[in-house]
Write a protein that holds these residues in place. Structure first.
Motif, mmCIF file in Angstrom:
data_model
loop_
_atom_site.group_PDB
_atom_site.id
_atom_site.type_symbol
_atom_site.label_atom_id
_atom_site.label_comp_id
_atom_site.label_asym_id
_atom_site.label_seq_id
_atom_site.Cartn_x
_atom_site.Cartn_y
_atom_site.Cartn_z
ATOM 1 N N TRP A 57 29.708 38.469 43.392
ATOM 2 C CA TRP A 57 28.940 39.233 42.402
ATOM 3 C C TRP A 57 28.555 40.600 42.968
ATOM 4 N N GLU A 58 28.122 40.622 44.224
ATOM 5 C CA GLU A 58 27.732 41.885 44.847
ATOM 6 C C GLU A 58 28.932 42.816 44.994
ATOM 7 N N GLN A 59 30.093 42.261 45.336
ATOM 8 C CA GLN A 59 31.308 43.068 45.433
ATOM 9 C C GLN A 59 31.716 43.613 44.067
ATOM 10 N N GLU A 60 31.527 42.809 43.021
ATOM 11 C CA GLU A 60 31.850 43.255 41.668
ATOM 12 C C GLU A 60 30.941 44.410 41.260
ATOM 13 N N LEU A 61 29.668 44.347 41.630
ATOM 14 C CA LEU A 61 28.745 45.448 41.321
ATOM 15 C C LEU A 61 29.169 46.736 42.025
ATOM 16 N N ILE A 62 29.663 46.597 43.268
ATOM 17 C CA ILE A 62 30.146 47.762 44.014
ATOM 18 C C ILE A 62 31.366 48.357 43.316
ATOM 19 N N ARG A 63 32.295 47.483 42.879
ATOM 20 C CA ARG A 63 33.496 47.946 42.174
ATOM 21 C C ARG A 63 33.123 48.661 40.874
ATOM 22 N N LEU A 64 32.208 48.060 40.129
ATOM 23 C CA LEU A 64 31.771 48.669 38.871
ATOM 24 C C LEU A 64 31.079 50.009 39.102
ATOM 25 N N ASP A 65 30.329 50.101 40.202
ATOM 26 C CA ASP A 65 29.653 51.359 40.503
ATOM 27 C C ASP A 65 30.685 52.466 40.714
ATOM 28 N N GLY A 66 31.833 52.112 41.311
ATOM 29 C CA GLY A 66 32.912 53.078 41.469
ATOM 30 C C GLY A 66 33.504 53.503 40.148
ATOM 31 N N MET A 67 33.443 52.604 39.144
ATOM 32 C CA MET A 67 33.958 52.931 37.811
ATOM 33 C C MET A 67 32.968 53.753 36.987
ATOM 34 N N THR A 107 25.536 47.627 32.432
ATOM 35 C CA THR A 107 26.349 46.832 33.346
ATOM 36 C C THR A 107 27.039 45.726 32.571
ATOM 37 N N ILE A 108 28.377 45.753 32.615
ATOM 38 C CA ILE A 108 29.187 44.693 32.020
ATOM 39 C C ILE A 108 30.182 44.259 33.087
ATOM 40 N N LEU A 109 29.988 43.082 33.632
ATOM 41 C CA LEU A 109 30.821 42.613 34.734
ATOM 42 C C LEU A 109 32.273 42.443 34.302
#
Length: 260
Positions: A57-67, A107-109
């Motif tokens: 989940w934390e890695q997904e938040l990092i990826r989304l932050d890049g988007m 935020t939409i995972l």
């Protein structure tokens, strides 16, 4: 009561699992100490699984932050709108465009280019986007219109219609690769934008799901072409059906000259 304390044994593994399920993932860290030393192998397996889920989940938040790089770059704009299309390449069916305005810090995972997502994931994200978005607009151009003015101009037309369908007027458009003619709103074309901007990714998903659902409906009327599976794209089976049955009313005549 054991030497590890009553708290470990006071809950079954099922109850501990339900406790995590009922706690926001941001609160899981506070639960770990209660069970880290629980001697039950099932509990240790569960806690390890929860920790892996939280790390993912934390890695997904990092990826989304890049988007969100473009949304951050243009954060001075109040209503940023992502625009994308689906269906420029198929032999049949319309081209569909979508325009999506998201709230600030939305935020939409698991958002991504719709082509990189499973159909199930796209459907799930479609519902979440429709629920969370400030506004969503959809536009489309028919196969006949595509034949009349060509696919690029038809795509622009569908995009203008999508923007016009918004209930809130955007003050900046983030577009997947293109600059739309005859639009006065400032535009930023982004190459592979559906993988770089959450707003464009949302538009990509809305456009793709909308078009896929439409092709499923066409399949009920014209089952011989397999639109439910090929969505109008030029698969081998679709081309064979086209040669055997001739074009349907939703085929793009300018796209099928090599086959019929």
């Amino acid at each position: 009561m054991t030497k590890w304390g009553l708290s470990y044994m006071s809950k079954t593994i099922k109850e501990i699992k339900e406790l995590f399920a009922g706690t926001p993932i941001t609160g899981w860290e506070a639960l770990y100490p209660d069970y880290d030393k629980d001697p039950r192998a099932g509990v240790q397996k569960l806690i390890l699984s929860m920790k892996k889920q939280k790390a993912a989940w934390e890695q997904e938040l990092i990826r989304l932050d890049g988007m969100k790089q473009y949304e951050k770059k243009y954060q001075s704009y109040d209503q940023i709108c992502g625009i994308d299309e689906a269906g420029r390449g198929p032999l049949a069916g319309p081209v569909v465009a979508a325009a999506v305005i998201l709230p600030k810090d939305c935020t939409i995972l698991y958002l991504n280019d719709s082509k990189k997502l499973s159909a199930k994931r796209r459907e799930e994200l479609y519902d979440e986007i429709m629920e969370k978005a400030v506004s969503v607009g959809v536009g489309m151009a028919s196969p006949q219109r595509i034949d009349e003015i060509n696919i690029l101009q038809a795509t622009y037309e569908a995009m203008r219609e999508a923007v016009g369908g918004l209930s809130v007027e955007p003050d900046l458009l983030l577009n997947d690769a293109v600059t739309i003619p005859d639009v006065l709103i400032p535009q930023v074309p982004i190459i592979k934008g559906d993988a770089k901007s959450i707003s464009i990714a949302c538009a990509s998903i809305i456009a793709k799901v909308t078009r896929d659902r439409l092709m499923l409906e066409y399949d009920k009327i014209l089952p011989e072409y397999g639109f439910a599976s090929n969505k109008g794209y030029g698969s081998r089976d679709h081309i064979e059906a086209l040669k055997q049955n001739g074009p349907s009313p939703i085929h793009r005549k300018s796209f099928i000259t090599h086959f019929v």
